[in-house]
Design a protein around this motif. Structure first.
Motif, PDB file in Angstrom:
ATOM      1  N   THR A  24       0.899  -1.175  -0.044  1.00 22.94           N
ATOM      2  CA  THR A  24       0.027   0.038   0.109  1.00 22.94           C
ATOM      3  C   THR A  24       0.796   1.189  -0.042  1.00 22.94           C
ATOM      4  OG1 THR A  24      -0.049   0.202   2.340  1.00 22.94           O
ATOM      5  CG2 THR A  24      -1.758  -1.293   1.442  1.00 22.94           C
ATOM      6  N   ARG A  25       0.180   2.377  -0.091  1.00 17.43           N
ATOM      7  CA  ARG A  25       1.156   3.583  -0.150  1.00 17.43           C
ATOM      8  C   ARG A  25       1.725   4.073   0.881  1.00 17.43           C
ATOM      9  NH1 ARG A  25      -3.708   7.249  -3.175  1.00 17.43           N
ATOM     10  NH2 ARG A  25      -3.653   6.234  -5.390  1.00 17.43           N
ATOM     11  N   SER A  26       1.150   3.465   2.263  1.00 17.75           N
ATOM     12  CA  SER A  26       1.912   3.753   3.312  1.00 17.75           C
ATOM     13  C   SER A  26       3.050   2.899   3.657  1.00 17.75           C
ATOM     14  CB  SER A  26       0.885   3.505   4.513  1.00 17.75           C
ATOM     15  OG  SER A  26       0.637   2.031   4.572  1.00 17.75           O
ATOM     16  N   GLY A  27       3.283   1.929   2.925  1.00 18.96           N
ATOM     17  CA  GLY A  27       4.244   0.948   2.949  1.00 18.96           C
ATOM     18  C   GLY A  27       3.777  -0.289   3.464  1.00 18.96           C
ATOM     19  N   LEU A  28       2.902  -0.272   4.412  1.00 20.96           N
ATOM     20  CA  LEU A  28       2.014  -1.669   4.902  1.00 20.96           C
ATOM     21  C   LEU A  28       2.110  -2.637   3.727  1.00 20.96           C
ATOM     22  CD1 LEU A  28       1.072  -3.101   7.316  1.00 20.96           C
ATOM     23  CD2 LEU A  28      -0.929  -2.165   6.925  1.00 20.96           C
ATOM     24  N   ALA A  29       2.560  -3.729   3.798  1.00 18.14           N
ATOM     25  CA  ALA A  29       2.282  -4.866   2.827  1.00 18.14           C
ATOM     26  C   ALA A  29       1.645  -6.270   3.244  1.00 18.14           C
ATOM     27  CB  ALA A  29       3.517  -5.225   2.080  1.00 18.14           C
ATOM     28  N   GLY A  30       1.232  -6.558   2.402  1.00 16.76           N
ATOM     29  CA  GLY A  30       0.557  -8.386   2.722  1.00 16.76           C
ATOM     30  C   GLY A  30       1.129  -9.189   1.858  1.00 16.76           C
ATOM     31  N   MET A  96      -5.067  -6.184   5.763  1.00 12.06           N
ATOM     32  CA  MET A  96      -6.107  -5.725   6.902  1.00 12.06           C
ATOM     33  C   MET A  96      -6.006  -6.043   8.198  1.00 12.06           C
ATOM     34  SD  MET A  96      -9.470  -4.446   6.733  1.00 12.06           S
ATOM     35  CE  MET A  96     -10.950  -5.302   6.093  1.00 12.06           C
ATOM     36  N   GLY A  97      -5.461  -7.424   8.420  1.00 15.01           N
ATOM     37  CA  GLY A  97      -5.275  -7.865   9.978  1.00 15.01           C
ATOM     38  C   GLY A  97      -4.110  -6.812  10.482  1.00 15.01           C
ATOM     39  N   TYR A 100      -4.851  -3.312  11.791  1.00 14.15           N
ATOM     40  CA  TYR A 100      -5.589  -3.492  13.125  1.00 14.15           C
ATOM     41  C   TYR A 100      -4.428  -4.122  14.255  1.00 14.15           C
ATOM     42  CZ  TYR A 100      -9.917  -1.996  11.035  1.00 14.15           C
ATOM     43  OH  TYR A 100     -11.017  -1.368  10.359  1.00 14.15           O
ATOM     44  N   ASP A 101      -3.517  -4.668  13.706  1.00 15.78           N
ATOM     45  CA  ASP A 101      -2.421  -5.403  14.537  1.00 15.78           C
ATOM     46  C   ASP A 101      -3.474  -6.705  15.134  1.00 15.78           C
ATOM     47  OD1 ASP A 101      -0.046  -6.026  15.631  1.00 15.78           O
ATOM     48  OD2 ASP A 101      -0.425  -4.987  17.593  1.00 15.78           O
ATOM     49  N   GLU A 102      -4.087  -7.263  14.403  1.00 16.96           N
ATOM     50  CA  GLU A 102      -4.782  -8.551  14.650  1.00 16.96           C
ATOM     51  C   GLU A 102      -4.738  -9.711  13.820  1.00 16.96           C
ATOM     52  OE1 GLU A 102      -6.625  -8.754  17.421  1.00 16.96           O
ATOM     53  OE2 GLU A 102      -7.087  -6.993  18.294  1.00 16.96           O
ATOM     54  N   PRO A 103      -4.814 -10.795  14.179  1.00 20.57           N
ATOM     55  CA  PRO A 103      -4.921 -11.921  13.353  1.00 20.57           C
ATOM     56  C   PRO A 103      -6.160 -12.112  12.425  1.00 20.57           C
ATOM     57  CG  PRO A 103      -5.387 -12.752  15.532  1.00 20.57           C
ATOM     58  CD  PRO A 103      -4.830 -11.286  15.632  1.00 20.57           C
ATOM     59  N   VAL A 104      -6.239 -12.553  11.335  1.00 20.87           N
ATOM     60  CA  VAL A 104      -7.257 -12.188  10.171  1.00 20.87           C
ATOM     61  C   VAL A 104      -8.652 -12.876  11.142  1.00 20.87           C
ATOM     62  CG1 VAL A 104      -8.240 -13.385   8.329  1.00 20.87           C
ATOM     63  CG2 VAL A 104      -5.987 -12.372   8.078  1.00 20.87           C
ATOM     64  N   HIS A 105      -8.292 -14.186  11.814  1.00 21.63           N
ATOM     65  CA  HIS A 105      -9.573 -14.634  12.681  1.00 21.63           C
ATOM     66  C   HIS A 105     -10.154 -14.097  13.457  1.00 21.63           C
ATOM     67  CE1 HIS A 105      -7.274 -15.844  16.044  1.00 21.63           C
ATOM     68  NE2 HIS A 105      -6.027 -16.325  15.319  1.00 21.63           N
ATOM     69  N   ALA A 106      -9.461 -12.929  13.970  1.00 21.08           N
ATOM     70  CA  ALA A 106      -9.896 -12.065  15.017  1.00 21.08           C
ATOM     71  C   ALA A 106     -11.154 -11.027  14.338  1.00 21.08           C
ATOM     72  CB  ALA A 106      -9.094 -11.152  15.804  1.00 21.08           C
ATOM     73  N   VAL A 343      -1.459 -28.005  15.025  1.00 20.95           N
ATOM     74  CA  VAL A 343      -0.768 -26.652  15.061  1.00 20.95           C
ATOM     75  C   VAL A 343      -1.529 -25.569  15.730  1.00 20.95           C
ATOM     76  CG1 VAL A 343      -1.698 -26.423  12.755  1.00 20.95           C
ATOM     77  CG2 VAL A 343       0.658 -25.049  13.410  1.00 20.95           C
ATOM     78  N   LYS A 344      -0.885 -24.764  16.429  1.00 21.00           N
ATOM     79  CA  LYS A 344      -1.296 -23.735  17.350  1.00 21.00           C
ATOM     80  C   LYS A 344      -2.300 -22.759  16.072  1.00 21.00           C
ATOM     81  CE  LYS A 344      -0.526 -20.645  21.133  1.00 21.00           C
ATOM     82  NZ  LYS A 344      -0.967 -19.393  20.474  1.00 21.00           N
ATOM     83  N   ILE A 345      -3.266 -22.354  16.332  1.00 21.28           N
ATOM     84  CA  ILE A 345      -4.052 -21.337  15.536  1.00 21.28           C
ATOM     85  C   ILE A 345      -3.077 -20.086  15.546  1.00 21.28           C
ATOM     86  CG2 ILE A 345      -6.038 -19.810  15.041  1.00 21.28           C
ATOM     87  CD1 ILE A 345      -6.400 -22.732  14.380  1.00 21.28           C
ATOM     88  N   PRO A 346      -2.373 -19.290  14.591  1.00 19.93           N
ATOM     89  CA  PRO A 346      -1.577 -18.323  14.738  1.00 19.93           C
ATOM     90  C   PRO A 346      -2.395 -17.028  15.294  1.00 19.93           C
ATOM     91  CG  PRO A 346      -1.530 -19.435  12.579  1.00 19.93           C
ATOM     92  CD  PRO A 346      -2.577 -20.196  13.141  1.00 19.93           C
ATOM     93  N   ASP A 347      -1.475 -16.383  16.153  1.00 19.14           N
ATOM     94  CA  ASP A 347      -2.279 -15.437  16.765  1.00 19.14           C
ATOM     95  C   ASP A 347      -1.456 -14.070  16.397  1.00 19.14           C
ATOM     96  OD1 ASP A 347       0.020 -15.864  18.410  1.00 19.14           O
ATOM     97  OD2 ASP A 347      -1.318 -16.101  20.117  1.00 19.14           O
ATOM     98  N   GLY A 348      -0.484 -14.041  15.500  1.00 15.52           N
ATOM     99  CA  GLY A 348       0.123 -12.743  15.095  1.00 15.52           C
ATOM    100  C   GLY A 348      -0.880 -12.194  14.006  1.00 15.52           C
ATOM    101  N   PRO A 349      -0.384 -10.787  13.795  1.00 13.61           N
ATOM    102  CA  PRO A 349      -1.221 -10.066  12.917  1.00 13.61           C
ATOM    103  C   PRO A 349      -1.132 -10.484  11.516  1.00 13.61           C
ATOM    104  CG  PRO A 349       0.948  -8.868  13.244  1.00 13.61           C
ATOM    105  CD  PRO A 349       0.888 -10.202  14.257  1.00 13.61           C
ATOM    106  N   GLY A 350      -2.446 -10.336  10.949  1.00 13.80           N
ATOM    107  CA  GLY A 350      -2.667 -10.642   9.304  1.00 13.80           C
ATOM    108  C   GLY A 350      -2.582 -12.269   9.211  1.00 13.80           C
TER     109      GLY A 350
END
Ligand SMILES: [Mg+2]
Length: 385
Positions: A24-30, A96-97, A100-106, A343-350
């Motif tokens: 994205t223009r802010s530099g945040l990437a996925g 998106m995740g 918001y600094d949230e995992p997608v599942h949140a 495997v543990k459900i990942p809880d990192g962002p995105g």
């Protein structure tokens, strides 16, 4: 933060993957994984075409962009376009995740489970090697495995000797592992209609967990017949590409377990809808994933929010994945740890996995030209692989 899409880049990552990075223009990437195995360059071109629409758009309007990519081209569905949409969709959810600094599942309602059961593939050149591979899986903590069983082509009508061989292999494996291991059998679409019921009946006494692609997905009507005539759960879905394909499966009553591939069936956006549809039919979800770490991370986000998800495929140990470790592309490889058969459900962002961009860019320089093996029958005609 300016989350309008500035650039879209694809990287061919060995052994056979295609990663897509949306910045994205802010530099945040996925990041997402868009590959169709054996057609990675074709999917990369489809992503390039879709980027004409996406560049400059707000990355957070994921549902709207999904509809635009699917409906906007007039022609829709199929493996190439849906794999391209899948990888882009995963990358948009990753953005998106992270925003918001949230995992997608949140953001999708929160997880319904803490960890997800995973299975290991077993296989080998002969029965001894298969049993050894299954015992290694048990030692590694796995409680569930899947195997191809048929290690060669089966003609449309073939000798019962090949059925006997398959039964002997499964019987010897069951004898060696007892009931400590659940064993799923993937027919891989290698079996044609006239032989499928014969093989299913012959394997039934050894209690397969499920039978996958007992016939090719273009024969869902016949798959429904097979399902009606066996107590063993029937699984399919890796070669179905949207809710509309799965609608046909559900209407026909062709499966007990659906296996959408998060990199082929429209990404997180579409696969969660497929999961919701099937929940209403009391059908189980087992996302297909013989791919890389981004695809697996996307699967785990959908597993996290889907009550009917019961098992997750992962590619560690699969022959065609061994050229590259599943977690080698990550700076947080510990998130994909299968030590306990879960495997543990990942809880990192995105998506919850962090790409080692320097490593990925280095290996992408040589890229790959992975192709599916081409099998032939004894008479020289083309066989299903
Ligand atoms: Mg399969």
């Amino acid at each position: 933060m300016d989350l309008n899409i500035a650039s879209i880049e694809t990287l061919l990552v060995p052994p056979r993957w295609l990663f897509v990075k949306v910045t994205t223009r802010s530099g945040l990437a996925g990041w997402g994984e868009a590959v169709l195995e054996g057609r990675a360059h074709t999917v990369a071109t489809a992503i390039d075409e879709l980027s004409d629409y996406l560049i400059g758009k707000d990355a957070r309007r994921i549902e709207h962009h999904w509809q635009a990519m699917y409906r906007g081209g007039f022609y829709r569905g199929g493996p190439i376009l849906m794999s391209a949409i899948s990888g882009l969709d995963q990358a948009l959810w990753d953005i998106m995740g992270r925003s918001y600094d949230e995992p997608v599942h949140a953001l999708l309602g929160g997880r319904v489970r803490d960890r997800m059961r995973v299975y290991a593939w077993v296989g080998g050149e002969n029965d001894e090697a298969i049993i050894e591979s299954a015992q290694a899986a048990i030692s590694a903590g796995f409680t569930t495995t899947k195997m191809n069983l048929l290690n060669g082509p089966l003609s449309i009508v073939d000798s019962h000797r090949k059925i006997d061989d398959a039964v002997t292999t499964l019987a010897r494996l069951r004898d060696a592992v007892g009931n400590k291991l659940d064993i799923a059998i993937d027919f891989h679409g290698r079996v044609h209609r006239p032989m499928a019921a014969v093989l299913i009946d012959a394997l039934a006494p050894y209690n397969p967990l499920f039978i996958e692609e007992p016939v090719l997905p273009e024969h869902l009507e016949f798959m429904a017949d097979l399902r009606r005539n066996t107590a063993i759960p029937i699984a399919t879905g890796e070669r179905l590409f949207s809710r509309y394909d799965f609608k046909r499966l559900l209407t026909l009553g062709a499966a007990d377990i659906v296996q959408p591939d998060l990199s082929h069936a429209g990404g997180i956006t579409e696969s969660r809808k497929i999961a919701n549809m099937t929940e209403a039919w009391d059908i189980a979800l087992a996302p297909h994933c013989p791919l890389g770490p981004l695809a697996l991370a996307a699967c785990l986000q959908v597993d996290a929010i889907s009550h009917n998800a019961f098992i997750q495929e992962q590619s560690q140990g699969i022959a065609y994945n061994q050229a590259n470790d599943l977690t080698r592309c990550l700076t947080n490889p510990e998130v994909l740890n299968f030590d306990s058969g879960f495997v543990k459900i990942p809880d990192g962002p995105g998506l919850g996995v962090e790409i080692d961009e320097q490593y990925v860019r280095t290996v992408a320089k040589s890229g790959h030209r992975w192709r599916n093996p081409l099998w032939t029958h004894e008479d020289g005609s083309v066989a299903e692989w």
